[in-house]
Design a protein around this motif. Structure first.
Motif, PDB file in Angstrom:
ATOM      1  N   ARG A  67      -3.030  -2.990  -6.309  1.00  0.00           N
ATOM      2  CA  ARG A  67      -4.058  -3.135  -7.343  1.00  0.00           C
ATOM      3  C   ARG A  67      -4.990  -4.316  -7.036  1.00  0.00           C
ATOM      4  NH1 ARG A  67      -0.516  -3.962 -12.568  1.00  0.00           N
ATOM      5  NH2 ARG A  67       0.394  -5.452 -11.083  1.00  0.00           N
ATOM      6  N   THR A  68      -6.227  -4.161  -7.424  1.00  0.00           N
ATOM      7  CA  THR A  68      -7.196  -5.238  -7.280  1.00  0.00           C
ATOM      8  C   THR A  68      -6.817  -6.407  -8.172  1.00  0.00           C
ATOM      9  OG1 THR A  68      -8.950  -3.649  -6.848  1.00  0.00           O
ATOM     10  CG2 THR A  68      -9.633  -5.852  -7.504  1.00  0.00           C
ATOM     11  N   GLU A  86      -6.049   0.175  -4.016  1.00  0.00           N
ATOM     12  CA  GLU A  86      -7.197   0.462  -4.881  1.00  0.00           C
ATOM     13  C   GLU A  86      -8.493   0.201  -4.128  1.00  0.00           C
ATOM     14  OE1 GLU A  86      -9.093  -1.011  -9.161  1.00  0.00           O
ATOM     15  OE2 GLU A  86      -7.042  -1.590  -8.598  1.00  0.00           O
ATOM     16  N   ARG A 142      -4.300  -7.884  -2.781  1.00  0.00           N
ATOM     17  CA  ARG A 142      -3.885  -6.848  -3.725  1.00  0.00           C
ATOM     18  C   ARG A 142      -2.549  -7.241  -4.351  1.00  0.00           C
ATOM     19  NH1 ARG A 142      -8.164  -5.455  -2.079  1.00  0.00           N
ATOM     20  NH2 ARG A 142      -8.972  -3.347  -1.729  1.00  0.00           N
TER      21      ARG A 142
END
Length: 328
Positions: free
Chosen positions: A231-232, A18, A227
């Motif tokens: 994903r953050t 992301e 991550r």
């Protein structure tokens, strides 16, 4: 003539990283223990009054970026709600924000240290950033290492070199003939500065992360290098106000107080801290030097910084800097 053979891959096998926005600098203007904050507004007033000129010095030292624009700097404050919770956020945080403003400081982001251990990632999902970082530790083998030392995954201890022998080298175990060897720092220049860092301890099967290890996680989060399957993690949440919640767990992991703030994550970080944190931050650098960071976040930082003509050090620990003001 041979025909090309199609290759199929599961999209989940290569998780997409992301994208994150980046400031040039993430500037931490406080990391206090809960005991400090509960002392009241006077204690916070002294803290921010001492911090203010050093914050100004750090900002002015940045000058202008290579693109000729004003550097993007975001400020943050880390609350220690992991080791103690002496008072609820709705009692402590209003005075914290007010005293920062009184000193002429804009507090962009407020973060909870406990979120570096466990944090919400959705309606019914939680993530464990500290466990993720622990799984990515790659110990630097000291020169002439025999492999006798147990791995960090078993001991919870990480060093920056070779420890002293844990057993006598004499075959007869005669204390008069035992040989002692000093610890040595890997890559020492002239003389060693050896450090052995406790990352966690366990009581009755319950693991407690050390302050140094959580601080290392905090630095990786600010650098945008962590991550969860691409994903953050610990994404800032805008403050809805006007009141803070009554429970710490109801407070977002990272709360964005200033709607006009520069991005939370940054190419580099600087922390203005009391001198008592110096040994902790030395330990942080030892940890950061031995964390294997995913290639996706590293490439993203490299591409973004190159596009802006900003030089970012290759070493993760070298992206982190500190100011330890006297009297803080």
């Amino acid at each position: 003539m041979t025909r090309p053979v199609p290759v199929f891959r599961e999209s989940s096998a290569e998780p997409r990283t992301e994208a994150l926005p980046f400031s040039h600098l993430s500037l931490e203007i406080g990391h206090l223990y809960m005991e400090d904050i509960v002392e009241g507004p006077e204690r916070l007033r002294r803290h921010f009054a001492t911090v203010r000129p050093w914050v100004d010095a750090v900002r002015s030292g940045l000058g202008t970026s290579h693109t000729g624009t004003r550097p993007r700097v975001s400020t943050c404050f880390l609350i220690d709600d992991y080791f103690s919770r002496l008072a609820p956020p709705h009692e402590l945080l209003p005075s914290l924000v007010q005293e920062a403003a009184r000193a002429g400081l804009t507090l962009d982001y407020l973060a909870r240290e406990s979120a570096c251990a466990t944090a919400p990632a959705g309606a019914r999902e939680v993530i464990h950033p500290a466990e993720s970082v622990a799984a990515r530790l790659v110990e630097s083998p000291p020169p002439a290492s025999s492999g006798f030392r147990p791995p960090v995954s078993r001991t919870g201890w990480l060093s920056n070199g070779r420890r002293s022998p844990a057993q006598r080298t004499s075959a007869a175990l005669d204390p008069t003939t035992a040989v002692w060897h000093p610890p040595t720092e890997t890559g020492a220049r002239g003389h060693s500065v050896f450090m052995d860092v406790e990352l966690w301890n366990e009581t009755a099967g319950q693991r407690t992360w050390s302050c140094a290890f959580l601080a290392a996680v905090w630095q990786l989060v600010r650098l945008g290098l962590l991550r969860d399957d691409g994903r953050t993690i610990l994404k800032p949440v805008a403050w809805q106000g006007p009141d803070f919640p009554e429970e710490w767990d109801a407070l977002p992991a990272v709360l964005q107080l200033n709607p006009r703030a520069a991005p939370f994550t940054a190419y580099t970080t600087c922390s203005v801290l009391p001198g008592r944190f110096l040994p902790v931050e030395h330990a942080v650098r030892v940890i950061l030097d031995q964390v294997h960071v995913e290639q996706g976040p590293l490439e993203q930082t490299a591409q973004r910084s190159a596009a802006e003509h900003v030089d970012v050090p290759a070493g993760i620990a070298d992206r982190v800097s500190y100011v330890f003001p006297p009297g803080l």
